[in-house]
Design an enzyme around this catalytic site. Structure first.
Site, PDB file in Angstrom:
ATOM      1  N   LYS A 171       0.849  -1.201   0.000  1.00 28.93           N
ATOM      2  CA  LYS A 171       0.000   0.000   0.000  1.00 28.93           C
ATOM      3  C   LYS A 171       0.879   1.244   0.000  1.00 28.93           C
ATOM      4  O   LYS A 171       1.510   1.569   0.999  1.00 28.93           O
ATOM      5  CB  LYS A 171      -0.871   0.023   1.262  1.00 28.93           C
ATOM      6  N   GLU A 244       9.349   1.303  11.041  1.00 30.37           N
ATOM      7  CA  GLU A 244      10.353   2.344  10.760  1.00 30.37           C
ATOM      8  C   GLU A 244       9.634   3.672  10.925  1.00 30.37           C
ATOM      9  O   GLU A 244       8.864   4.071  10.058  1.00 30.37           O
ATOM     10  CB  GLU A 244      10.882   2.212   9.320  1.00 30.37           C
ATOM     11  N   CYS A 278      13.148  10.806   6.895  1.00 30.18           N
ATOM     12  CA  CYS A 278      13.203  10.292   8.267  1.00 30.18           C
ATOM     13  C   CYS A 278      14.621  10.445   8.782  1.00 30.18           C
ATOM     14  O   CYS A 278      14.864  10.973   9.853  1.00 30.18           O
ATOM     15  CB  CYS A 278      12.754   8.844   8.296  1.00 30.18           C
ATOM     16  N   GLU A 379       9.522  15.940  15.769  1.00 31.39           N
ATOM     17  CA  GLU A 379      10.182  15.722  14.482  1.00 31.39           C
ATOM     18  C   GLU A 379       9.853  16.917  13.574  1.00 31.39           C
ATOM     19  O   GLU A 379       8.686  17.293  13.450  1.00 31.39           O
ATOM     20  CB  GLU A 379       9.644  14.432  13.850  1.00 31.39           C
TER      21      GLU A 379
HETATM   22  P1  NAD Z   1       1.830   8.250   8.165  1.00 29.65           P
HETATM   23  O1  NAD Z   1       2.157   7.537   9.416  1.00 29.65           O
HETATM   24  O2  NAD Z   1       0.728   9.235   8.190  1.00 29.65           O
HETATM   25  O3  NAD Z   1       1.479   7.237   6.991  1.00 29.65           O
HETATM   26  C1  NAD Z   1       2.338   6.209   6.595  1.00 29.65           C
HETATM   27  C2  NAD Z   1       1.533   5.130   5.889  1.00 29.65           C
HETATM   28  O4  NAD Z   1       0.704   4.480   6.863  1.00 29.65           O
HETATM   29  C3  NAD Z   1       0.585   5.652   4.815  1.00 29.65           C
HETATM   30  O5  NAD Z   1       0.539   4.731   3.737  1.00 29.65           O
HETATM   31  C4  NAD Z   1      -0.754   5.704   5.548  1.00 29.65           C
HETATM   32  O6  NAD Z   1      -1.866   5.643   4.695  1.00 29.65           O
HETATM   33  C5  NAD Z   1      -0.649   4.474   6.427  1.00 29.65           C
HETATM   34  N1  NAD Z   1      -1.491   4.517   7.638  1.00 29.65           N
HETATM   35  C6  NAD Z   1      -1.910   5.596   8.329  1.00 29.65           C
HETATM   36  N2  NAD Z   1      -2.642   5.211   9.397  1.00 29.65           N
HETATM   37  C7  NAD Z   1      -2.682   3.852   9.378  1.00 29.65           C
HETATM   38  C8  NAD Z   1      -3.272   2.855  10.235  1.00 29.65           C
HETATM   39  N3  NAD Z   1      -3.973   3.193  11.311  1.00 29.65           N
HETATM   40  N4  NAD Z   1      -3.091   1.544   9.910  1.00 29.65           N
HETATM   41  C9  NAD Z   1      -2.366   1.191   8.830  1.00 29.65           C
HETATM   42  N5  NAD Z   1      -1.800   2.091   7.989  1.00 29.65           N
HETATM   43  C10 NAD Z   1      -1.947   3.405   8.264  1.00 29.65           C
HETATM   44  O7  NAD Z   1       3.210   8.911   7.707  1.00 29.65           O
HETATM   45  P2  NAD Z   1       3.464   9.917   6.537  1.00 29.65           P
HETATM   46  O8  NAD Z   1       2.990  11.267   6.964  1.00 29.65           O
HETATM   47  O9  NAD Z   1       2.973   9.335   5.263  1.00 29.65           O
HETATM   48  O10 NAD Z   1       5.082   9.895   6.494  1.00 29.65           O
HETATM   49  C11 NAD Z   1       5.881  10.694   7.292  1.00 29.65           C
HETATM   50  C12 NAD Z   1       6.365   9.939   8.527  1.00 29.65           C
HETATM   51  O11 NAD Z   1       7.069   8.760   8.136  1.00 29.65           O
HETATM   52  C13 NAD Z   1       7.373  10.750   9.323  1.00 29.65           C
HETATM   53  O12 NAD Z   1       7.111  10.627  10.702  1.00 29.65           O
HETATM   54  C14 NAD Z   1       8.699  10.110   8.987  1.00 29.65           C
HETATM   55  O13 NAD Z   1       9.724  10.286   9.918  1.00 29.65           O
HETATM   56  C15 NAD Z   1       8.312   8.693   8.835  1.00 29.65           C
HETATM   57  N6  NAD Z   1       9.337   8.008   8.049  1.00 29.65           N
HETATM   58  C16 NAD Z   1      10.124   7.079   8.666  1.00 29.65           C
HETATM   59  C17 NAD Z   1      11.123   6.441   7.965  1.00 29.65           C
HETATM   60  C18 NAD Z   1      11.988   5.404   8.603  1.00 29.65           C
HETATM   61  O14 NAD Z   1      12.555   4.618   7.867  1.00 29.65           O
HETATM   62  N7  NAD Z   1      12.099   5.355   9.897  1.00 29.65           N
HETATM   63  C19 NAD Z   1      11.298   6.737   6.616  1.00 29.65           C
HETATM   64  C20 NAD Z   1      10.481   7.695   6.022  1.00 29.65           C
HETATM   65  C21 NAD Z   1       9.479   8.312   6.748  1.00 29.65           C
END
Ligand code: NAD
Length: 477
Positions: A171, A244, A278, A379
């Site tokens: 997804k 992650e 991230c 963050e």
């Molecule tokens: P997000 O958590 O809003 O969404 C990430 C994904 O999870 C999306 O596909 C979203 O649709 C899905 N999602 C949201 N709620 C969900 C739920 N309840 N159950 C299952 N799936 C769900 O994050 P974002 O705003 O898309 O991305 C930014 C965040 O990602 C930042 O906090 C960043 O630090 C983190 N990030 C971490 C890494 C890492 O490797 N540690 C890498 C890149 C981004």
């Protein structure tokens, strides 16, 4: 109109619902896509389970060969995929090319491991028996990806999963589905059997993946609050998970550092991908003796980062991905200024033709940011950097570790003892010493503390897509 990829079908959402993907630089509609839901995830999970029966039984060298061919084919399409990525995500075309290239390389890197899975033989006290530990794929895996690096972060999950013999329901973030579809389509054209990777689209599909009983492992990259929700839901069925999550990586620069190299690394580390990474230098601690000189170099570098539409050649920093994301970073910067911070560079939105059509923001550097300000504790997912002067390494380490997060970290120094202390004491899953914050394929990557757990990259990630099974062979003596 784009469609989901479920087994042999290119399909619309069962509900018939759709939504628009828009270009963050212009507001224009890039495409209309299906807004999938639980019924679509169910179909995809069944398709993946069906494909698992054959994919997992292929000879490992055959699986490696298929993946290499598929990756090779995908890599021929880097340029066209990069354009799609820039249009839907906003990043510069240069950044998109790197990312699309990394997708194919990642598939190939894990394809190299596909035929090197091995277990072990264990001698048992009863000599009429012997013990084995064998490794098996897990089954259907769910991969949930954010919008900041849609391709890299999809490949980090899909590549080790399928190389180890699993199948996947993937997804993408709802705002960046198109480049992911193009990559998976290219793998299929290159020979990846249908059903091995299925792509579902739409906000509601994330929760449905976590809840689906056929899906045995969940890998999520996303924010820390999402990580908590996914972990709680996955616990109901005791699913394996890799999380992650967010980060607030500290960088310490000491007086004896090569400040030219440090300035370059900090600038790339903070402003690459418009700061939406991230792994990024999100808090900078600089020793007194080099503070002014480093700031001067950082400002000079920030001044060269011309914001603009990622498709235009002269743009050095794309827009932020969404209006909400920009508002969040602006609020964090405002909070710092209200608490006495001084803006050293940027601090607002760029002015001029076309900037009002997208979510543009200036690269921003702030000093005198008060303790407890949001930029230190939260963050900052955008191109804004708080900088603080420190007296010595002790102070730097104390401040660096004063965070709920523990993803990356870095130190610049010519002193081996100082570097050694940083490696030992920084609370993070990764420490770079005098090196640019790049996540290498070869090294396991993942966080500690509120940044999550589990690894992507490296042999470690590959093994996390396998299960160990103990076997006792009796009657052999
Ligand atoms: P997000 O958590 O809003 O969404 C990430 C994904 O999870 C999306 O596909 C979203 O649709 C899905 N999602 C949201 N709620 C969900 C739920 N309840 N159950 C299952 N799936 C769900 O994050 P974002 O705003 O898309 O991305 C930014 C965040 O990602 C930042 O906090 C960043 O630090 C983190 N990030 C971490 C890494 C890492 O490797 N540690 C890498 C890149 C981004």
């Amino acid at each position: 109109m784009a469609t989901m990829i479920i087994e042999g079908e290119r399909t619309k959402a069962a509900s018939g619902k759709t939504y628009e993907v828009r270009n963050p630089a212009t507001g224009e509609v890039v495409d209309e896509v299906p807004a999938g839901g639980p019924a679509d995830v169910d179909k995809a999970a069944h398709a993946a389970a069906k494909a698992f029966a054959t994919w997992s039984k292929l000879p490992n060298n055959k699986r490696a060969e298929i993946l290499h061919k598929a990756a090779h084919h995908m890599l021929q399409k880097v340029e066209e995929i990069a354009i799609i990525l820039t249009k839907e995500q906003g990043k510069t075309i240069l950044e998109s090319r790197i990312e699309a290239q990394r997708f194919g390389e990642n598939i190939a890197w894990f394809a190299d491991l596909a035929d090197k899975i091995h277990g072990s033989h264990v001698a048992l006290p009863d000599t009429t028996t012997y013990g084995l530990v064998v490794r098996k794929p897990i089954g259907v895996c769910g991969a949930i990806v954010p919008w900041n690096f849609p391709l890299t972060l999809a490949a980090n999950k899909v590549a080790p999963a399928i190389a180890a013999g699993n199948t996947v329901v993937l997804k993408p973030a709802s705002t960046t589905p198109l480049s992911t579809l193009a990559c998976i389509e290219a793998l299929i054209e290159g020979g990846l059997p249908e059903g091995v990777v299925n792509v579902v689209l739409g906000q509601a599909t994330g929760e449905a993946i976590v809840e689906h009983p056929l899906i045995r492992k969940i890998a999520l990259t996303g924010s820390t609050p999402t990580g908590r929700k996914v972990m709680a839901k996955a616990a109901e069925q005791l699913k394996k998970i890799t999380l992650e999550l967010g980060g607030s990586d500290p960088c310490i620069v000491l007086d004896d550092a090569d400040i030219e190299a440090a300035a370059k690394a900090v600038s790339i580390g903070r402003f690459f991908n418009c700061g939406q990474a991230c792994l990024a230098v999100k808090r900078l601690y600089v020793q007194e003796g080099v503070y002014d000189a480093l700031m001067e170099k950082l400002v000079a570098r920030a001044a060269k980062l011309k914001p603009g539409n990622g498709l235009e050649k002269e743009s050095r920093m794309g827009p932020m991905h969404t209006e909400t994301q920009r508002a969040e970073v602006e609020a964090q910067v405002k909070d710092a200024i209200q608490h006495g911070a001084r803006v050293v560079f940027g601090g607002g939105r760029p002015k001029g033709d076309g900037y009002d059509r997208g979510w543009f923001i200036e690269p921003t550097i702030l000093e005198n940011v008060a303790d407890g300000a949001r930029m230190w504790t939260e963050e900052v997912f955008g191109p804004a950097l708080p900088v603080r002067k420190i007296k010595n390494l002790d102070e730097g380490l104390r401040l660096a570790n004063d965070s709920a997060y523990g993803l990356g970290s870095s130190i610049w120094t010519a002193s081996m003892p100082a570097a050694y202390r940083a490696v030992q004491e920084l609370e993070a899953g990764y420490t770079w010493v005098n090196a640019l914050q790049i996540a290498h394929d070869e090294l396991p990557f993942g966080g500690t503390k509120q940044s999550g757990f589990g690894k992507e990259h490296g042999v470690e990630a590959f093994l996390q897509y396998t299960e160990e099974k103990s076997v006792v062979y009796g009657g052999v003596g």
